[in-house]
Scaffold this active site. Structure first.
Site, mmCIF file in Angstrom:
data_model
loop_
_atom_site.group_PDB
_atom_site.id
_atom_site.type_symbol
_atom_site.label_atom_id
_atom_site.label_comp_id
_atom_site.label_asym_id
_atom_site.label_seq_id
_atom_site.Cartn_x
_atom_site.Cartn_y
_atom_site.Cartn_z
ATOM 1 N N ASP A 49 0.831 -1.200 0.000
ATOM 2 C CA ASP A 49 0.000 0.000 0.000
ATOM 3 C C ASP A 49 0.867 1.252 0.000
ATOM 4 O OD1 ASP A 49 -2.885 1.169 0.712
ATOM 5 O OD2 ASP A 49 -1.366 2.283 1.840
ATOM 6 N N TYR A 54 3.234 9.638 -0.430
ATOM 7 C CA TYR A 54 4.337 9.013 0.313
ATOM 8 C C TYR A 54 5.682 9.223 -0.388
ATOM 9 C CZ TYR A 54 0.491 6.296 2.490
ATOM 10 O OH TYR A 54 -0.665 5.888 3.116
ATOM 11 N N LYS A 83 -2.828 6.088 -4.198
ATOM 12 C CA LYS A 83 -3.901 7.047 -3.865
ATOM 13 C C LYS A 83 -3.597 8.409 -4.471
ATOM 14 C CE LYS A 83 -3.735 4.794 0.654
ATOM 15 N NZ LYS A 83 -2.294 4.568 0.916
ATOM 16 N N HIS A 116 -7.517 9.816 -1.445
ATOM 17 C CA HIS A 116 -6.777 9.727 -0.181
ATOM 18 C C HIS A 116 -7.522 10.354 1.011
ATOM 19 C CE1 HIS A 116 -2.349 9.226 1.241
ATOM 20 N NE2 HIS A 116 -3.181 8.957 2.210
#
Ligand code: A2P
Length: 280
Positions: A49, A54, A83, A116
């Site tokens: 994930d 990120y 996301k 998100h």
């Protein structure tokens, strides 16, 4: 109840998603995330994930490709989630953001793509863009993250595709029982982010003492509880020993009393942001 790391849930569109995966929030782009993903896949994890936010999609994609080669796996044996970030929400910008994620991951397709956060005034347009890429076959399933019941109600009033997953903060101090019930009624799986409370719950006396009965750590107790209450879980770790430890939860079963004791730890406490009051 899944019997191993590879076992899957059947999402509402028939796609199979592993019950258990590796979260890589805060795993650094480059060597750190690459090693974490490769350790996880070597250990037997099949789900990873990530998210545009990120900043490690390139490393995740590289690790996935290398791990497939090294472990003799094919792309369809792995499940990759990403996301769209808040600053890219809106219809056209989401279409672009999806292409950017796909090209950073450098994969032919993404398995699951999520909105998100429920950015006010934007998340419906964002989700329409996800429906488009879904219909085009570029992503196998779509869903949302950090949606409360009212966000889901609002979305479902117009959505053509029911989200497959709602990924939310969920752990023994934030058990999300109402949301779980609502989502289940709608055919939406809940997926727990920060299942370990960002590591804050690992010294909790009750969790530690339950673990002692089974020869397991508090982390293992929490992750097993996720599966037994029907929640997909994605603990984050960049440490190989902890990646292995977290996955070693398929050889014991929490009793009904222990499940109730863990449910009883709920404080509606968030370690992360509140989906009704965030400013990013
Ligand atoms: P690390 O990456 O160094 O292992 P969450 O998934 O709830 O956000 O928790 C992630 C945090 O918990 C990270 O700081 C991670 O650090 C740590 N962590 C993950 N698994 C374990 C474990 N089994 N024991 C102790 N700490 C853990």
């Amino acid at each position: 109840m899944p019997k191993n790391l590879q076992e899957t849930v059947k999402l509402n569109n028939g796609v199979n998603m592993p019950w258990f995966g590796l979260g890589v929030y805060k795993a650094q782009e480059g060597e750190e995330v690459i090693q974490a993903v490769k350790s996880a896949i070597r250990t037997g994890y099949r789900s990873i994930d990530t998210a545009a936010a990120y900043n490690n999609e390139e490393g995740v994609g590289q690790a996935v490709r290398e791990a497939m080669e090294e472990n003799g796996l094919t792309r369809d044996q792995l499940f990759i989630t990403s996301k769209v970030w808040n600053s890219n929400q809106g219809y056209e910008t989401t279409l672009q953001a999806f292409e950017t994620s796909l090209s950073k991951l450098n994969l032919d397709y993404i398995d699951l793509f999520l909105v998100h956060w429920p950015v006010k005034g934007k998340y419906k347009d964002t989700y329409r863009a996800l429906e488009k890429v879904y219909k085009e076959g570029k992503v196998r399933a779509i869903g949302v993250s950090n949606f409360q019941i009212h966000h889901l109600e609002d979305l479902l009033a117009d959505a053509e595709v029911v989200p497959a997953v709602n990924q939310v903060e969920l752990h023994p101090q934030l058990t999300q029982k109402e949301l779980l019930k609502y989502a289940t009624e709608k055919g939406i799986f809940l997926e727990a982010w920060s299942p370990l409370g960002q590591g804050n719950l690992l010294t909790n006396d009750i969790l530690v003492s339950i673990g002692k009965k089974y020869g397991k750590s508090a982390a293992q107790v929490i992750l097993r509880w996720d599966l037994q209450v029907g929640v997909i879980t994605i603990p984050k770790s960049v440490n190989e020993g902890r990646i292995i430890e977290n996955a070693d939860i398929f050889d014991f079963e929490l009793s009904t009393e222990d499940i109730a004791a863990i449910d009883g730890l709920n404080l509606n406490k968030r370690f992360g942001s509140d989906p009704d009051n965030f400013n990013f």
